[in-house]
Design a protein around this motif. Structure first.
Motif, PDB file in Angstrom:
ATOM      1  N   MET A   4       0.821  -1.208   0.000  1.00  0.00           N
ATOM      2  CA  MET A   4       0.000   0.000   0.000  1.00  0.00           C
ATOM      3  C   MET A   4       0.856   1.259   0.000  1.00  0.00           C
ATOM      4  O   MET A   4       0.573   2.224  -0.714  1.00  0.00           O
ATOM      5  CB  MET A   4      -0.931   0.005   1.212  1.00  0.00           C
ATOM      6  N   GLY A   5       1.924   1.272   0.800  1.00  0.00           N
ATOM      7  CA  GLY A   5       2.790   2.447   0.852  1.00  0.00           C
ATOM      8  C   GLY A   5       3.389   2.760  -0.505  1.00  0.00           C
ATOM      9  O   GLY A   5       3.458   3.926  -0.919  1.00  0.00           O
ATOM     10  N   ALA A   6       3.814   1.707  -1.216  1.00  0.00           N
ATOM     11  CA  ALA A   6       4.392   1.907  -2.545  1.00  0.00           C
ATOM     12  C   ALA A   6       3.340   2.394  -3.536  1.00  0.00           C
ATOM     13  O   ALA A   6       3.607   3.272  -4.367  1.00  0.00           O
ATOM     14  CB  ALA A   6       5.021   0.604  -3.033  1.00  0.00           C
ATOM     15  N   VAL A   7       2.120   1.835  -3.457  1.00  0.00           N
ATOM     16  CA  VAL A   7       1.042   2.257  -4.352  1.00  0.00           C
ATOM     17  C   VAL A   7       0.689   3.720  -4.116  1.00  0.00           C
ATOM     18  O   VAL A   7       0.517   4.503  -5.059  1.00  0.00           O
ATOM     19  CB  VAL A   7      -0.211   1.363  -4.159  1.00  0.00           C
ATOM     20  N   VAL A   8       0.588   4.109  -2.843  1.00  0.00           N
ATOM     21  CA  VAL A   8       0.276   5.509  -2.511  1.00  0.00           C
ATOM     22  C   VAL A   8       1.367   6.437  -3.040  1.00  0.00           C
ATOM     23  O   VAL A   8       1.081   7.499  -3.605  1.00  0.00           O
ATOM     24  CB  VAL A   8       0.109   5.670  -0.993  1.00  0.00           C
ATOM     25  N   THR A  19       5.704  11.467  -1.197  1.00  0.00           N
ATOM     26  CA  THR A  19       6.289  11.406   0.139  1.00  0.00           C
ATOM     27  C   THR A  19       5.312  10.822   1.158  1.00  0.00           C
ATOM     28  O   THR A  19       5.718  10.145   2.104  1.00  0.00           O
ATOM     29  CB  THR A  19       6.722  12.811   0.592  1.00  0.00           C
ATOM     30  N   SER A  20       4.009  11.038   0.949  1.00  0.00           N
ATOM     31  CA  SER A  20       3.013  10.483   1.865  1.00  0.00           C
ATOM     32  C   SER A  20       3.044   8.957   1.838  1.00  0.00           C
ATOM     33  O   SER A  20       2.806   8.312   2.864  1.00  0.00           O
ATOM     34  CB  SER A  20       1.608  10.987   1.487  1.00  0.00           C
ATOM     35  N   GLY A  21       3.340   8.384   0.667  1.00  0.00           N
ATOM     36  CA  GLY A  21       3.466   6.932   0.576  1.00  0.00           C
ATOM     37  C   GLY A  21       4.657   6.426   1.368  1.00  0.00           C
ATOM     38  O   GLY A  21       4.581   5.404   2.065  1.00  0.00           O
ATOM     39  N   LEU A  22       5.775   7.143   1.265  1.00  0.00           N
ATOM     40  CA  LEU A  22       6.971   6.767   2.035  1.00  0.00           C
ATOM     41  C   LEU A  22       6.700   6.916   3.535  1.00  0.00           C
ATOM     42  O   LEU A  22       7.164   6.106   4.347  1.00  0.00           O
ATOM     43  CB  LEU A  22       8.154   7.643   1.614  1.00  0.00           C
ATOM     44  N   ARG A  23       5.934   7.940   3.874  1.00  0.00           N
ATOM     45  CA  ARG A  23       5.562   8.138   5.281  1.00  0.00           C
ATOM     46  C   ARG A  23       4.748   6.958   5.798  1.00  0.00           C
ATOM     47  O   ARG A  23       4.931   6.508   6.939  1.00  0.00           O
ATOM     48  CB  ARG A  23       4.761   9.438   5.405  1.00  0.00           C
ATOM     49  N   SER A  83       4.150   2.582   9.414  1.00  0.00           N
ATOM     50  CA  SER A  83       3.677   1.200   9.563  1.00  0.00           C
ATOM     51  C   SER A  83       4.790   0.272  10.036  1.00  0.00           C
ATOM     52  O   SER A  83       4.546  -0.902  10.299  1.00  0.00           O
ATOM     53  CB  SER A  83       3.115   0.679   8.227  1.00  0.00           C
ATOM     54  N   LYS A  84       6.014   0.812  10.120  1.00  0.00           N
ATOM     55  CA  LYS A  84       7.179   0.048  10.564  1.00  0.00           C
ATOM     56  C   LYS A  84       7.339  -1.250   9.766  1.00  0.00           C
ATOM     57  O   LYS A  84       7.470  -2.332  10.330  1.00  0.00           O
ATOM     58  CB  LYS A  84       7.072  -0.248  12.064  1.00  0.00           C
ATOM     59  N   VAL A  85       7.300  -1.101   8.453  1.00  0.00           N
ATOM     60  CA  VAL A  85       7.450  -2.257   7.573  1.00  0.00           C
ATOM     61  C   VAL A  85       8.841  -2.865   7.773  1.00  0.00           C
ATOM     62  O   VAL A  85       9.849  -2.158   7.687  1.00  0.00           O
ATOM     63  CB  VAL A  85       7.251  -1.857   6.097  1.00  0.00           C
ATOM     64  N   ASP A  86       8.890  -4.166   8.041  1.00  0.00           N
ATOM     65  CA  ASP A  86      10.142  -4.874   8.313  1.00  0.00           C
ATOM     66  C   ASP A  86      10.727  -5.406   7.005  1.00  0.00           C
ATOM     67  O   ASP A  86      10.269  -6.409   6.472  1.00  0.00           O
ATOM     68  CB  ASP A  86       9.880  -6.021   9.289  1.00  0.00           C
TER      69      ASP A  86
END
Length: 424
Positions: free
Chosen positions: A127-131, A350-354, A359-362
């Motif tokens: 999701m972060g990458a898509v955003v 940048t909001s996607g990277l945020r 989300s503390k993606v491991d």
């Protein structure tokens, strides 16, 4: 922490701020929103009217808790072009209506089952990458030409093109970090005005459309026509639009600091989006979607009030009937719009990277590393996949790929096949 005042979603906006803040959102959406009817060869006035009405409906249905401007959707361009070529635009309208009704039914289903499934089909690593791609894939539009960007990458680009572009961008950047008080809430509007005046000084603005247009105009209404083949051609867009909507709601949630998926709920915002698209298609408009440009404006100004969004919607409705208003905005050169969107699209990325960070993606886990990597490359590589009459590319293709991989990894994990599960 920033000391710039935040105006939250449900807060009132002082009267002296409401008009300029609303105008910022109007300028941000205008170029992209009128480009769609131009591509389809229909009256832009009906689209501006329905954009405004759709936005007000969205605010009403979401109980005034989800700030979003609904502009013309680009996701429909591929299948709509096919239907127009074979049958005419009215049959595309019918397909818009049916797709909107199916989308409303999907929203009711989401209300029943909740939103936990989103973490399965698009976990944070995807999701972060898509955003992020929502903004990053649009980045090229800011300098590569077209109706909503600059023309800095063409052989005909002159020094004044670069000057106007950088003046606009410079004011937007400096205004966002240096302006205080009232001016700190309208840096985008100020940058557009300064850029526009610079373009006038260089002789880059043609006021002929303003002088030739009628004072009052009437949007062109026409009823939708229905055909099964047209409807089937349009159906695959359901996945595309739903993925785009979820992505926009996630990034807006990050920007305003509230979980819109829970309150007012994904089912409400999804229903509002699809209902607006059905209504627009019924009487001659195009489908709508929440706009990334307006999300970017909120991220920069920290003003999230739905009253401001409603003000922009009212301006859009006025432009549908007052010819010189729409004509005046249409004279803003691409270099000015490009300078502003250069910053806005970056803020969305940048909001996607945020989201990935918060989300503390491991990334020590292979599945997370693969999901983010593949989604980014699928969206930025330029790969195009043709499926059922529509083109899947950019953020849309990345969403589809992300969903397929996420579901596969989930099933593998449940079956105990993942090597990381075995190690644990």
């Amino acid at each position: 922490m920033s000391t710039k005042k935040i105006i939250q979603v449900d807060e009132k906006v002082p009267g002296k701020l409401l008009v300029p803040l609303s105008l910022q959102h109007t300028f941000a959406m205008f170029g992209a929103s009128v480009l769609v009817p131009i591509i389809f060869g229909i009256d832009p006035s009906i689209v501006l009217l329905m954009n405004g009405i759709s936005t007000l409906l969205f605010i009403l249905i979401t109980k005034g808790k989800a700030p979003a401007y609904l502009g013309s959707s680009f996701a429909f361009i591929g299948p709509t072009s096919i239907i127009i070529a074979n049958q005419g635009f009215q049959y595309a309208q019918g397909a818009f209506v049916v797709l909107g009704i199916i989308g409303c039914l999907l929203a009711l289903f989401v209300r029943r089952v909740g939103t936990k499934w989103i973490d399965v089909v698009l976990p944070p690593a995807a999701m972060g990458a898509v955003v992020a791609l929502i903004g990053l894939e649009l980045a090229g539009n800011t300098v590569q030409g077209g109706s909503i960007g600059a023309n800095l990458m063409t052989d005909t680009a002159a020094s004044q093109d670069f000057i106007v572009f950088f003046i606009t961008l410079g004011v937007a950047i400096l205004g966002s970090v240096l302006f205080k008080g009232f001016l700190s809430t309208i840096p985008i509007l100020i940058s557009i005005v300064v850029g526009y005046l610079s373009a006038i000084a260089f002789g880059m603005v043609d006021f002929t459309p303003v002088l030739e247009t009628s004072l009052f105009t009437m949007p062109h209404f026409q009823w939708a026509k229905f055909d099964l083949n047209a409807i089937l051609t349009m159906l695959p867009v359901l996945l595309v639009l739903t993925s785009e909507h979820i992505g926009h709601q996630v990034v807006t949630s990050n920007v305003i600091g509230r979980d819109l998926m829970k309150e007012p709920g994904l089912h409400r915002s999804l229903f509002a989006d699809y209902f607006a698209s059905a209504l627009s298609g019924l009487i001659g408009g195009v489908p709508t979607t929440t706009y990334g440009e307006n999300i970017g404006v909120m991220a920069i100004t920290r003003v999230y009030s739905v009253r401001v969004i409603a003000g922009a919607a009212i301006f859009s409705i006025c432009m549908a009937f007052v010819g010189p208003l729409a004509a005046l905005i249409s004279t803003i050169p691409g270099n000015v719009i490009g300078g502003v969107t250069f910053l806005l699209y970056g803020m969305i990325g940048t909001s996607g990277l945020r989201l990935l960070v918060e989300s503390k993606v491991d990334y020590s886990k292979s599945k997370n590393l693969i999901l983010t990597s593949i989604v980014f490359v699928a969206g930025l590589s330029g790969l195009t996949v043709n499926f059922a009459g529509i083109e899947l590319k950019g953020m849309i293709l990345a969403s589809v790929v992300g969903i397929i991989l996420s579901v596969a990894f989930y099933l593998f994990d449940k079956a105990g096949w993942m090597n990381e599960s075995a190690e644990e």
